[in-house]
Motif scaffolding. Structure first.
Motif, PDB file in Angstrom:
ATOM      1  N   PHE B 116      31.381  45.210  37.654  1.00 26.85           N
ATOM      2  CA  PHE B 116      32.579  44.389  37.861  1.00 26.85           C
ATOM      3  C   PHE B 116      32.128  43.009  38.272  1.00 26.85           C
ATOM      4  CE2 PHE B 116      36.270  47.200  37.754  1.00 26.85           C
ATOM      5  CZ  PHE B 116      35.661  48.442  37.716  1.00 26.85           C
ATOM      6  N   LEU B 117      32.808  41.962  37.772  1.00 26.04           N
ATOM      7  CA  LEU B 117      32.441  40.601  38.149  1.00 26.04           C
ATOM      8  C   LEU B 117      33.391  40.113  39.230  1.00 26.04           C
ATOM      9  CD1 LEU B 117      31.888  39.192  34.573  1.00 26.04           C
ATOM     10  CD2 LEU B 117      30.193  40.138  36.131  1.00 26.04           C
ATOM     11  N   PRO B 118      32.853  39.480  40.249  1.00 24.33           N
ATOM     12  CA  PRO B 118      33.738  38.945  41.286  1.00 24.33           C
ATOM     13  C   PRO B 118      34.683  37.917  40.680  1.00 24.33           C
ATOM     14  CG  PRO B 118      31.444  38.889  41.992  1.00 24.33           C
ATOM     15  CD  PRO B 118      31.431  39.251  40.561  1.00 24.33           C
ATOM     16  N   GLY B 119      35.911  37.939  41.129  1.00 23.18           N
ATOM     17  CA  GLY B 119      36.892  36.999  40.598  1.00 23.18           C
ATOM     18  C   GLY B 119      37.553  37.503  39.328  1.00 23.18           C
ATOM     19  N   GLY B 120      37.209  38.718  38.871  1.00 23.29           N
ATOM     20  CA  GLY B 120      37.881  39.288  37.710  1.00 23.29           C
ATOM     21  C   GLY B 120      36.996  39.279  36.496  1.00 23.29           C
ATOM     22  N   GLY B 121      36.758  40.445  35.929  1.00 23.26           N
ATOM     23  CA  GLY B 121      35.953  40.539  34.733  1.00 23.26           C
ATOM     24  C   GLY B 121      34.954  41.664  34.846  1.00 23.26           C
ATOM     25  N   PHE B 122      34.279  41.932  33.732  1.00 22.21           N
ATOM     26  CA  PHE B 122      33.284  43.000  33.770  1.00 22.21           C
ATOM     27  C   PHE B 122      32.200  42.716  32.742  1.00 22.21           C
ATOM     28  CE2 PHE B 122      36.518  44.383  30.784  1.00 22.21           C
ATOM     29  CZ  PHE B 122      35.770  44.759  29.677  1.00 22.21           C
ATOM     30  N   ALA B 123      31.061  43.343  32.962  1.00 24.01           N
ATOM     31  CA  ALA B 123      29.971  43.296  31.992  1.00 24.01           C
ATOM     32  C   ALA B 123      29.627  44.736  31.678  1.00 24.01           C
ATOM     33  CB  ALA B 123      28.768  42.572  32.568  1.00 24.01           C
ATOM     34  N   GLU B 137      39.204  33.178  32.723  1.00 24.74           N
ATOM     35  CA  GLU B 137      38.939  31.734  32.818  1.00 24.74           C
ATOM     36  C   GLU B 137      40.271  31.028  32.852  1.00 24.74           C
ATOM     37  OE1 GLU B 137      36.229  30.199  29.854  1.00 24.74           O
ATOM     38  OE2 GLU B 137      34.611  31.225  30.932  1.00 24.74           O
ATOM     39  N   GLY B 138      40.548  30.421  33.997  1.00 28.03           N
ATOM     40  CA  GLY B 138      41.861  29.814  34.165  1.00 28.03           C
ATOM     41  C   GLY B 138      42.914  30.900  34.134  1.00 28.03           C
ATOM     42  N   ARG B 139      43.803  30.803  33.126  1.00 24.97           N
ATOM     43  CA  ARG B 139      44.848  31.814  33.049  1.00 24.97           C
ATOM     44  C   ARG B 139      44.557  32.805  31.928  1.00 24.97           C
ATOM     45  NH1 ARG B 139      49.305  30.321  35.815  1.00 24.97           N
ATOM     46  NH2 ARG B 139      50.651  31.642  34.568  1.00 24.97           N
ATOM     47  N   ALA B 140      43.505  32.605  31.184  1.00 28.96           N
ATOM     48  CA  ALA B 140      43.267  33.420  29.990  1.00 28.96           C
ATOM     49  C   ALA B 140      42.119  34.401  30.200  1.00 28.96           C
ATOM     50  CB  ALA B 140      42.963  32.519  28.803  1.00 28.96           C
ATOM     51  N   VAL B 141      42.121  35.423  29.359  1.00 26.84           N
ATOM     52  CA  VAL B 141      41.046  36.405  29.366  1.00 26.84           C
ATOM     53  C   VAL B 141      40.112  36.046  28.210  1.00 26.84           C
ATOM     54  CG1 VAL B 141      40.513  38.829  29.081  1.00 26.84           C
ATOM     55  CG2 VAL B 141      42.588  38.159  30.274  1.00 26.84           C
ATOM     56  N   VAL B 142      38.825  35.820  28.509  1.00 26.18           N
ATOM     57  CA  VAL B 142      37.905  35.477  27.431  1.00 26.18           C
ATOM     58  C   VAL B 142      36.722  36.445  27.460  1.00 26.18           C
ATOM     59  CG1 VAL B 142      38.489  33.038  27.333  1.00 26.18           C
ATOM     60  CG2 VAL B 142      36.727  33.829  28.909  1.00 26.18           C
ATOM     61  N   SER B 157      43.388  40.261  23.602  1.00 23.76           N
ATOM     62  CA  SER B 157      44.443  39.275  23.434  1.00 23.76           C
ATOM     63  C   SER B 157      44.241  38.236  24.533  1.00 23.76           C
ATOM     64  CB  SER B 157      45.821  39.934  23.528  1.00 23.76           C
ATOM     65  OG  SER B 157      46.070  40.292  24.871  1.00 23.76           O
ATOM     66  N   ARG B 158      45.135  37.268  24.604  1.00 28.72           N
ATOM     67  CA  ARG B 158      44.971  36.231  25.625  1.00 28.72           C
ATOM     68  C   ARG B 158      45.129  36.788  27.035  1.00 28.72           C
ATOM     69  NH1 ARG B 158      45.341  30.784  26.135  1.00 28.72           N
ATOM     70  NH2 ARG B 158      46.841  30.945  27.848  1.00 28.72           N
ATOM     71  N   THR B 159      45.945  37.866  27.162  1.00 27.58           N
ATOM     72  CA  THR B 159      46.247  38.355  28.504  1.00 27.58           C
ATOM     73  C   THR B 159      45.552  39.660  28.831  1.00 27.58           C
ATOM     74  OG1 THR B 159      48.146  39.432  27.552  1.00 27.58           O
ATOM     75  CG2 THR B 159      48.515  37.304  28.609  1.00 27.58           C
ATOM     76  N   THR B 173      42.976  42.557  33.000  1.00 24.60           N
ATOM     77  CA  THR B 173      44.131  41.671  32.934  1.00 24.60           C
ATOM     78  C   THR B 173      43.955  40.651  34.049  1.00 24.60           C
ATOM     79  OG1 THR B 173      45.374  43.124  34.374  1.00 24.60           O
ATOM     80  CG2 THR B 173      45.720  43.419  32.011  1.00 24.60           C
ATOM     81  N   ARG B 174      44.905  39.730  34.143  1.00 27.79           N
ATOM     82  CA  ARG B 174      44.727  38.672  35.135  1.00 27.79           C
ATOM     83  C   ARG B 174      44.679  39.241  36.560  1.00 27.79           C
ATOM     84  NH1 ARG B 174      46.894  33.782  36.535  1.00 27.79           N
ATOM     85  NH2 ARG B 174      49.026  34.525  36.679  1.00 27.79           N
ATOM     86  N   ASN B 175      45.476  40.278  36.798  1.00 30.20           N
ATOM     87  CA  ASN B 175      45.559  40.793  38.161  1.00 30.20           C
ATOM     88  C   ASN B 175      44.442  41.742  38.513  1.00 30.20           C
ATOM     89  OD1 ASN B 175      47.842  39.355  38.684  1.00 30.20           O
ATOM     90  ND2 ASN B 175      49.190  40.955  37.891  1.00 30.20           N
TER      91      ASN B 175
END
Lengths: 286, 435
Positions: B116-123, B137-142, B157-159, B173-175
């Protein structure tokens, strides 16, 4: 020593036996009464409304239905017409599931009858399969299938057919056991396949009994398909639930459905007992 | 001439049989064809929810553990089925999860490793594919995969970004970032995570050292199992009992009510034809008004619960029993009654010793047969009136996610019905041979 017992001992022995039998009977009766009474009190306790509170209100709902219906008697034929298609659906569900279930039951019962089975070693397996099919209440299969297939007649049809196959299979295999094996042997001697032996050797003998059991089952299945409709599987049961939801003041539609359902059940009950009696009479005359 | 007539009649017979042999299957086929359209079976394929079927099947034999990271606080929670009662206490996570503020690492087995990546995300390192990285990144999921054609097990998708492999499903997701890992079996069937006995074997509980200092092992373990908050074993056992009770009260109550009434409707016992006719119509009415209608009518008066179900069974079966018993009564042998009467017995004694012993076998076998089949009906009626295992079953189905509970109930229902089947068969043999 034994021979010198006085003869009236027989009588004493008999009386003692009777007394013991009576005692056992009395104990069984007492246990039964205790179970009934405690069971009654327990369910009374668990019910939302108690038995004694509810008893005076038992006619409230029928009275409300009557009160809603009588002023609108002229609308009843209209309601009958409106709900007739769903009644047909309920009957169709019962008919198709009886047909399919009886077909499957025929196969299963032939596979699980000693002397007829295609694979004699698998008889216990097929018997267990029928036991399980019989043990699963229709509502279980229906609710699972409603989740997957969506509401409508198909889940109810499959659910009832499934149960019917188990229930009829047991009865059919009892019939099969009394079948004469000579035609089967005859067909075997001319090289008939298993299917041909069954279809031409056994089925003609047992089909009248099959038919009468299937007819009885059809009657039961009409009731089952009405109930399944109530839990969301289409047909008249579904309409009944909606009509009940209209609430006080609009119970005339529920009354129409009650009457339709009642008449259907009575008609098919009479019809099937008539046909079965006629078949028995015909068989007797031969 | 006689031969010709014989041939003709044989031909006619054959023609009729042929017509029957071919006509009946054709009729059935035509009817089934009509049903295919009446029930809209061609449209079934698009109405069917195969994803529902998949969740159902997966849920029946497996459970999932959620590892969820809140993307705002970076807090990671490990919970079985995402339920509060199945949540692992902080610091007590299973060994395949190592919680770390710099990035929680999860080992999914077979080289599947996820961080899990801090601040949201994963590898996620997928063997044979490579590293998949996704972040907010910002409001989008990349993700690092760009917009090239993605394999079908990745949806972006973007979200929302989701990867589903054989070893788990991870979504961003963003949350939150959430991982589902599937394990075979029913989770926490014996003990919930808050019980000290969770993770201990039967042998250890029975013969090992005291696990909870306050309680003896067996008593404590039984208490925690019986009051398991997720599976509610005590409630389930009670519901099964309630279902059987409904069937018992309904069936035997009906037999008690129907027996005297059957005397009134039997040709050889009821002197008045009018009474007989009236009684028979009453029986027909009770049977004709189906159990469903009785259930609805009675639940209006008595409210939901097992009593309503028992009474509905009672009313329907009074009709059936009345008919069956009166038929049995019409078939009794008059000689035995005469014999008892010749000893100067009063009418009550004549019935008791001349009639009852003759009909008792029929009576018992019918009542027991109905008892068994009513256990099944009580399940269905319970689903409508709200009592017994039928209620639990419908409740579990309505949530549409507790399929492991649904399958547990189904197994129990099947076992219950089969047990009642053999019990009634055993009693039937025992009692009928005994009398």
């Amino acid at each position: 020593m034994m021979h010198s017992d006085p003869p009236f001992d027989t009588r004493a022995h008999y009386m003692a036996l009777m007394a013991r039998k009576r005692l056992y009977g009395g104990i069984v009766l007492a246990i039964f009464v205790a179970l009934m009474v405690s069971g009654f009190m327990l369910t009374d306790d668990r019910n939302a409304g108690g038995f004694w509170d509810g008893l005076p209100q038992i006619f409230d709902f029928p009275a409300a239905v009557l009160a809603d219906t009588i002023p609108k008697l002229d609308r009843l034929p209209g309601h009958f017409l409106r709900y007739f298609p769903s009644l047909m659906e309920t009957i169709n569900i019962a008919a198709v599931s009886t047909l399919l279930g009886a077909g499957l039951a025929m196969l299963l019962s032939l596979l699980s009858t000693r002397g007829l089975a295609r694979w004699p070693r698998l008889i216990p397996l097929f018997r267990r399969i029928m036991d399980i099919m019989r043990a699963i209440p229709e509502i279980v299969v229906a609710l699972v299938l409603i989740f997957v297939l969506g509401g409508g007649p198909v889940p109810a049809m499959i659910a009832i057919a499934f149960h019917t196959a188990g229930a009829l299979g047991k009865l059919f295999s009892e019939v099969n056991e009394n079948a004469d094996l000579k035609p089967v042997e005859g067909l075997q001697s001319v090289g008939g396949t298993w299917f041909q032996r069954m279809w031409m050797g056994v089925v003609p003998q047992v089909s009248p009994n099959y038919f009468s059991y299937a007819l009885l089952r059809f009657e039961i299945n009409i009731r089952a398909s009405a109930i399944l409709g109530f839990v969301g599987a289409g047909g008249i049961g579904y309409d009944l639930r909606n009509a009940m939801a209209w609430g006080q003041g609009r119970f005339d539609e529920a009354a129409a459905i009650f009457i339709l359902l009642f008449l259907t059940i009575v008609v098919f009950d009479q019809l099937s007992s008539h046909v079965r009696n006629a078949m028995i009479a015909k068989k007797g005359s031969h | 001439m006689a031969d010709a007539a014989l041939y003709a009649s044989a031909d006619r017979l054959f023609a009729r049989k042929k017509l029957f042999a071919f006509g009946l299957p054709v009729l059935v086929l035509v009817y089934l064809g009509y049903i295919v359209f009446a029930f809209d079976i061609p449209g079934l394929a698009e109405r069917a929810r195969m994803d529902n079927a998949r969740t159902l099947l997966a849920d029946v034999w497996s459970y999932k553990t959620h590892v969820t990271q809140d993307n705002r606080t970076d807090e990671v929670v490990v919970a079985i089925e995402g339920e509060r009662r199945g949540t692992y206490a902080p610091g007590a996570e299973p060994d395949w999860v190592s919680v770390d503020p710099a990035g929680t690492a999860v080992d999914l087995g077979d080289g599947h490793a996820l961080r899990f990546l801090p601040g949201g995300g994963f590898a996620y390192d997928v063997p044979g594919f490579g590293l998949i990285e996704a972040r907010i990144e910002g409001r989008a999921v990349v993700s690092n995969l760009g917009d090239e054609a993605l394999p079908e097990w990745i949806s972006a998708s973007r979200t929302r970004f989701q990867v589903e492999t054989s070893h788990g499903r991870v979504s961003l997701t963003r949350n939150r970032t959430e991982l589902f890992r599937y394990f075979p079996g029913w989770e926490l069937f014996f003990f919930t995570l808050d019980s000290p006995y969770h993770g201990h074997g039967l042998f250890e509980i029975a013969f090992g050292e005291r696990i909870d200092p306050a309680r003896a092992n067996l008593a404590g373990a039984w208490h925690d199992f019986w009051h398991n908050a997720m599976w509610r074993h005590s409630d389930v056992a009670w519901a099964l009992f309630e279902t059987i009770l409904m069937a018992f009260l309904g069936t035997f109550g009906a037999a008690i009510v129907a027996l005297p009434l059957a005397f009134l409707s039997a040709k050889n016992f009821a002197p008045l034809m009018a009474v007989r006719f009236a009684m028979r119509r009453v029986f027909d009415f009770l049977r004709g008004v189906d159990g469903l209608i009785w259930t609805i009518v009675l639940s209006r008066a008595f409210g939901p619960g097992p009593m309503t179900g028992a009474l509905a069974i009672l009313l329907t079966d009074t009709g059936s029993f009345g008919k069956l018993f009166s038929e049995a009564l019409e078939n009794v042998d008059g000689k035995q009654i005469e014999g008892v009467a010749s000893t100067g017995a009063r009418p009550v004694l004549r019935y008791r010793f001349g009639v009852i012993p003759q009909i008792i076998p029929v009576l018992i076998s019918q009542v027991l047969y109905f008892f068994e089949s009513n256990t099944r009906s009580a399940t269905i009626i319970g689903a409508i009136t709200g009592g017994g295992i039928g209620l639990l079953l419908t409740q579990a189905m309505i949530t549409q996610k507790d399929w492991e509970e649904v399958s547990y109930y189904i197994v129990l229902i099947v076992l219950m019905v089969m047990a009642m089947d053999s019990l009634s068969g055993w009693l039937r043999r025992k009692l009928i041979r005994g009398t």
